[in-house]
Design an enzyme around this catalytic site. Structure first.
Site, PDB file in Angstrom:
ATOM      1  N   SER A 112       0.831  -1.215   0.000  1.00  0.00           N
ATOM      2  CA  SER A 112       0.000   0.000   0.000  1.00  0.00           C
ATOM      3  C   SER A 112       0.860   1.257   0.000  1.00  0.00           C
ATOM      4  CB  SER A 112      -0.886  -0.006   1.246  1.00  0.00           C
ATOM      5  OG  SER A 112      -1.487   1.251   1.428  1.00  0.00           O
ATOM      6  N   TYR A 140      -3.451   5.569  -4.674  1.00  0.00           N
ATOM      7  CA  TYR A 140      -4.636   6.366  -5.005  1.00  0.00           C
ATOM      8  C   TYR A 140      -4.134   7.522  -5.858  1.00  0.00           C
ATOM      9  CZ  TYR A 140      -6.547   3.984  -0.872  1.00  0.00           C
ATOM     10  OH  TYR A 140      -6.953   3.042   0.045  1.00  0.00           O
ATOM     11  N   THR A 166      -6.204   2.177  -6.960  1.00  0.00           N
ATOM     12  CA  THR A 166      -7.472   1.943  -6.265  1.00  0.00           C
ATOM     13  C   THR A 166      -8.446   3.066  -6.608  1.00  0.00           C
ATOM     14  OG1 THR A 166      -6.313   0.794  -4.504  1.00  0.00           O
ATOM     15  CG2 THR A 166      -8.525   1.586  -3.993  1.00  0.00           C
ATOM     16  N   LYS A 234      -8.138  -1.382  -9.107  1.00  0.00           N
ATOM     17  CA  LYS A 234      -8.704  -2.072  -7.941  1.00  0.00           C
ATOM     18  C   LYS A 234      -9.956  -1.346  -7.461  1.00  0.00           C
ATOM     19  CE  LYS A 234      -7.563  -3.484  -3.209  1.00  0.00           C
ATOM     20  NZ  LYS A 234      -8.240  -2.524  -2.324  1.00  0.00           N
ATOM     21  N   HIS A 258     -13.367  -3.002  -1.289  1.00  0.00           N
ATOM     22  CA  HIS A 258     -12.427  -2.444  -0.313  1.00  0.00           C
ATOM     23  C   HIS A 258     -12.637  -3.069   1.076  1.00  0.00           C
ATOM     24  CE1 HIS A 258      -9.675   1.246  -0.278  1.00  0.00           C
ATOM     25  NE2 HIS A 258      -9.547   0.771   0.945  1.00  0.00           N
TER      26      HIS A 258
HETATM   27  C1  FNR Z   1      -7.561  -2.042   3.404  1.00  0.00           C
HETATM   28  N1  FNR Z   1      -7.702  -1.962   2.021  1.00  0.00           N
HETATM   29  C2  FNR Z   1      -6.909  -1.088   1.306  1.00  0.00           C
HETATM   30  N2  FNR Z   1      -7.000  -1.027  -0.052  1.00  0.00           N
HETATM   31  C3  FNR Z   1      -6.195  -0.211  -0.769  1.00  0.00           C
HETATM   32  O1  FNR Z   1      -6.299  -0.188  -1.998  1.00  0.00           O
HETATM   33  N3  FNR Z   1      -5.271   0.571  -0.132  1.00  0.00           N
HETATM   34  C4  FNR Z   1      -5.111   0.569   1.211  1.00  0.00           C
HETATM   35  O2  FNR Z   1      -4.252   1.265   1.753  1.00  0.00           O
HETATM   36  C5  FNR Z   1      -5.978  -0.254   1.977  1.00  0.00           C
HETATM   37  N4  FNR Z   1      -5.898  -0.275   3.341  1.00  0.00           N
HETATM   38  C6  FNR Z   1      -6.660  -1.168   4.056  1.00  0.00           C
HETATM   39  C7  FNR Z   1      -6.501  -1.232   5.435  1.00  0.00           C
HETATM   40  C8  FNR Z   1      -7.198  -2.190   6.170  1.00  0.00           C
HETATM   41  C9  FNR Z   1      -7.004  -2.269   7.640  1.00  0.00           C
HETATM   42  C10 FNR Z   1      -8.083  -3.084   5.506  1.00  0.00           C
HETATM   43  C11 FNR Z   1      -8.832  -4.154   6.267  1.00  0.00           C
HETATM   44  C12 FNR Z   1      -8.256  -2.994   4.149  1.00  0.00           C
HETATM   45  C13 FNR Z   1      -8.595  -2.893   1.309  1.00  0.00           C
HETATM   46  C14 FNR Z   1      -7.880  -4.191   0.976  1.00  0.00           C
HETATM   47  O3  FNR Z   1      -6.943  -4.004  -0.046  1.00  0.00           O
HETATM   48  C15 FNR Z   1      -8.852  -5.275   0.477  1.00  0.00           C
HETATM   49  O4  FNR Z   1      -9.671  -4.742  -0.533  1.00  0.00           O
HETATM   50  C16 FNR Z   1      -9.730  -5.866   1.592  1.00  0.00           C
HETATM   51  O5  FNR Z   1      -9.051  -5.915   2.814  1.00  0.00           O
HETATM   52  C17 FNR Z   1     -10.182  -7.261   1.206  1.00  0.00           C
HETATM   53  O6  FNR Z   1     -11.071  -7.756   2.129  1.00  0.00           O
HETATM   54  P1  FNR Z   1     -10.664  -8.770   3.329  1.00  0.00           P
HETATM   55  O7  FNR Z   1      -9.719  -9.816   2.771  1.00  0.00           O
HETATM   56  O8  FNR Z   1     -10.053  -7.928   4.390  1.00  0.00           O
HETATM   57  O9  FNR Z   1     -11.990  -9.346   3.712  1.00  0.00           O
END
Ligand code: FNR
Length: 365
Positions: A112, A140, A166, A234, A258
């Site tokens: 990330s 982003y 994203t 994404k 997300h």
């Molecule tokens: C995320 N996600 C996320 N996505 C992204 O594109 N950039 C980011 O910085 C973050 N940060 C983030 C932090 C936390 C704590 C979570 C739980 C999620 C979303 C992540 O990439 C993904 O889409 C989801 O976490 C998938 O779902 P599950 O596996 O957590 O159920």
């Protein structure tokens, strides 16, 4: 995690419990929470439980192979580490531990832009384990295109082999747990290291990560035309957006809400997958993340048209519970379970499962 009774004990449930006990409750809430009523977050998991797999028999397929080809990567497992922010809150080794574990597992790591470790240190950690470890950089699009460009250049210089943009976050999601806890900033000692020294940042300091609802396909085109790395989008849920992604030269789409942290009314990722896969029609890889917790979930997504899947929270559970070893355990469990379920379904490899093998479960008695 089973969507009915209490979680069935297993590696992921064990690590989740341990993480919950170890983490500061405010950070646990940040990791675990979703937007609004947390409907989308819950539904991501529950929607998989409403689907069953029809095995094919006597195919002589042998033990299934879990490797997959992805842009800039041949992975040993179809389970990718989804980008999640702030690994330094989970473990002192933060993203370095995650990177080493992913590299050892032969899993693609999407790191990330909101990491607490600079991307060059993340790739160096991965490459210390495996020279050809695949690391993709998630970002982003920033309102200032110069900032986006500087981030993309840093990722390329660090040796990332793809960019993951994203697009489901024109604004930050409204997360009630974080509001209640007043969690809107990193605690002292942690910083979003990739934002350090970017154009507009104070000397030696970091720039805030910005979201902007004014961004459009034009901004994405500017990034695409200014850099060589393949781009995956994404956060695509609508089939028309998937078609546009193909038309704009994207090298993959990730079906994702997300983790339920943005639009709470969004469908479960697995429910959106078939229509996106139909729209893309095999022209570029389709990935999915959200709610993947078992090998059955992975194989269901593969059967519905995914090339690979991402996991977010399970990696954070592993990291918080046991550092690098915990992440390794999560990835090993999901890969082994996927191999097992593929074999039970009569599939030779990850491209074997087909859509006719997925059926809806009847209503519960
Ligand atoms: C995320 N996600 C996320 N996505 C992204 O594109 N950039 C980011 O910085 C973050 N940060 C983030 C932090 C936390 C704590 C979570 C739980 C999620 C979303 C992540 O990439 C993904 O889409 C989801 O976490 C998938 O779902 P599950 O596996 O957590 O159920």
């Amino acid at each position: 995690m089973t969507g009915g009774g209490p979680p069935v004990p297993g590696v992921l449930a064990e690590l989740r419990e341990k993480a919950a006990a170890r983490l500061d409750p405010v950070h646990w809430d940040f990791y675990e929470g979703g937007a609004g009523e947390e409907t989308a977050a819950a539904e991501n998991v529950l929607a998989f439980r409403r689907l069953a797999l029809l095995p094919r028999v006597l195919r002589g397929a042998g033990q299934a192979d879990t490797s997959v080809d992805l842009p800039g990567a041949r992975a040993r497992t179809p389970v990718v580490v989804a980008p999640t922010a702030f690994h330094g809150l989970a473990h002192p080794d933060g993203e370095r531990a995650t990177a080493r574990a992913a590299a050892a597992a032969g899993a693609v790591l999407i790191t990330s832009m909101a990491s607490t470790t600079a991307v060059a240190d993340v790739t160096a950690s991965a490459r210390s384990v495996r020279e050809d470890a695949a690391v993709w950089f998630q970002l982003y699009l920033q309102p200032e295109s110069g900032v986006t460009d500087a981030l993309a250049r840093r990722a390329a210089q660090a040796g990332c082999t793809a960019l993951v943009v994203t697009v489901d976050s024109p604004v930050f999601g409204r997360r009630r747990r974080d509001d209640r806890n007043g969690f809107h900033d990193l605690p002292p000692g942690h910083a979003t290291e990739n934002m350090r020294g970017l154009p507009g940042a104070p000397p030696g300091g970091t720039l805030d990560i910005a979201m902007s609802p004014a961004l459009s396909w034009d901004d994405l085109r500017r990034l695409r035309d200014g850099h060589d790395l393949p781009i995956l989008l994404k956060g695509v849920l609508h089939p028309d957006d998937a078609r546009l992604a193909v038309a704009e030269g994207m090298r993959g789409v990730i079906v994702s809400n997300h983790g339920g942290r943005q639009l709470d009314a969004a469908p479960a990722a697995v429910e959106a997958l078939p229509r996106v896969a139909d729209a893309v029609a095999g022209r570029i890889p389709v990935l999915l993340d959200g709610g993947v917790r078992t090998g059955s979930d992975v194989v269901t997504a593969l059967a519905l048209g995914a090339t690979a899947v991402g996991v977010g929270r399970p990696v954070l559970w592993g990291l918080a519970a046991e550092g690098e070893d915990g992440v390794a355990r999560v990835l090993a469990e999901l890969r082994d379970d996927t191999a097992h379920v593929l074999t039970l379904c009569g599939a030779r490899d990850c491209s074997g499962p087909t859509r006719d093998q997925v059926v809806a479960r009847g209503p519960r008695a």
